[in-house]
Motif scaffolding. Structure first.
Motif, short mmCIF file in Angstrom:
data_model
loop_
_atom_site.label_atom_id
_atom_site.label_comp_id
_atom_site.label_asym_id
_atom_site.label_seq_id
_atom_site.Cartn_x
_atom_site.Cartn_y
_atom_site.Cartn_z
N ALA A 20 0.83 -1.21 0.00
CA ALA A 20 0.00 0.00 0.00
C ALA A 20 0.87 1.26 0.00
N TYR A 21 1.96 1.24 0.74
CA TYR A 21 2.89 2.37 0.77
C TYR A 21 3.47 2.60 -0.63
N LEU A 22 3.93 1.53 -1.26
CA LEU A 22 4.51 1.65 -2.60
C LEU A 22 3.47 2.11 -3.62
N GLU A 23 2.26 1.68 -3.46
CA GLU A 23 1.19 2.10 -4.38
C GLU A 23 0.82 3.56 -4.20
N GLY A 24 1.08 4.12 -3.03
CA GLY A 24 0.68 5.49 -2.75
C GLY A 24 1.75 6.54 -2.83
N ILE A 25 3.01 6.17 -2.77
CA ILE A 25 4.08 7.18 -2.62
C ILE A 25 4.24 8.07 -3.84
N ASP A 26 4.10 7.54 -5.03
CA ASP A 26 4.31 8.37 -6.23
C ASP A 26 3.37 9.58 -6.25
N ALA A 27 2.12 9.38 -5.89
CA ALA A 27 1.14 10.47 -5.88
C ALA A 27 1.50 11.53 -4.84
N ASP A 65 10.78 22.02 -1.48
CA ASP A 65 9.94 20.96 -2.04
C ASP A 65 10.09 19.66 -1.26
N ALA A 66 11.33 19.29 -0.94
CA ALA A 66 11.59 18.05 -0.21
C ALA A 66 10.95 18.09 1.18
N GLU A 67 11.12 19.19 1.87
CA GLU A 67 10.54 19.33 3.21
C GLU A 67 9.02 19.37 3.13
N GLY A 68 8.50 20.03 2.09
CA GLY A 68 7.05 20.09 1.91
C GLY A 68 6.45 18.72 1.67
N TRP A 69 7.13 17.91 0.85
CA TRP A 69 6.66 16.54 0.60
C TRP A 69 6.64 15.74 1.90
N TYR A 70 7.74 15.74 2.64
CA TYR A 70 7.82 14.92 3.84
C TYR A 70 6.79 15.34 4.88
N GLU A 73 0.35 16.26 4.23
CA GLU A 73 -0.71 15.41 4.78
C GLU A 73 -0.77 14.08 4.03
N ALA A 74 -0.59 14.13 2.72
CA ALA A 74 -0.67 12.91 1.92
C ALA A 74 0.45 11.93 2.28
N TYR A 75 1.68 12.43 2.45
CA TYR A 75 2.77 11.52 2.79
C TYR A 75 2.65 11.05 4.24
N ARG A 76 2.29 11.94 5.14
CA ARG A 76 2.15 11.56 6.54
C ARG A 76 1.09 10.47 6.72
#
Length: 109
Positions: A20-27, A65-70, A73-76
């Motif tokens: 599930a993590y792998l399926e979701g990370i790209d987005a 950008d990197a800090e914003g991604w990490y 809400e979507a990544y968390r």
């Protein structure tokens, strides 16, 4: 300047949560311009020392950008799927300019 998210993961329990993590990370990376540079075991050849586990490297256009991604809400939302099923270290590190020379680091000492 490009910023990289670098992870050294080991003891990964491959199961439904990692899938599930792998399926979701790209987005989660797309809005921040993130892309994979290295993903997983690959075809690594250890030249010195010993090394176990997998290396994952993502690139982002900027540190912001990197800090914003990490922090997004979507990544968390998917992060626990990885952290509960693997052990490792994750860091952000800035790249260097194309004209960087090894001795440039002496200017910082």
């Amino acid at each position: 300047m490009t910023t990289y998210a670098l992870a050294h993961l080991h003891n990964v329990t491959m199961g439904p949560q990692i899938v599930a993590y792998l399926e979701g990370i790209d987005a989660t990376m797309a809005p921040f311009g993130g892309k994979f540079v290295i993903h997983g075991d690959g075809n690594k050849r250890v030249l010195e020392g010993s090394f176990a586990g997998d290396v994952i490297m993502l690139s982002f256009p900027t540190r912001k950008d990197a800090e914003g991604w990490y922090a997004s809400e979507a990544y968390r939302a998917i992060l626990p799927l990885r952290t509960l099923n693997s052990v490792g270290d994750v860091l952000l590190i800035d790249g260097v300019d194309d004209d960087h020379k090894a001795t440039d680091i002496l200017k910082k000492v």
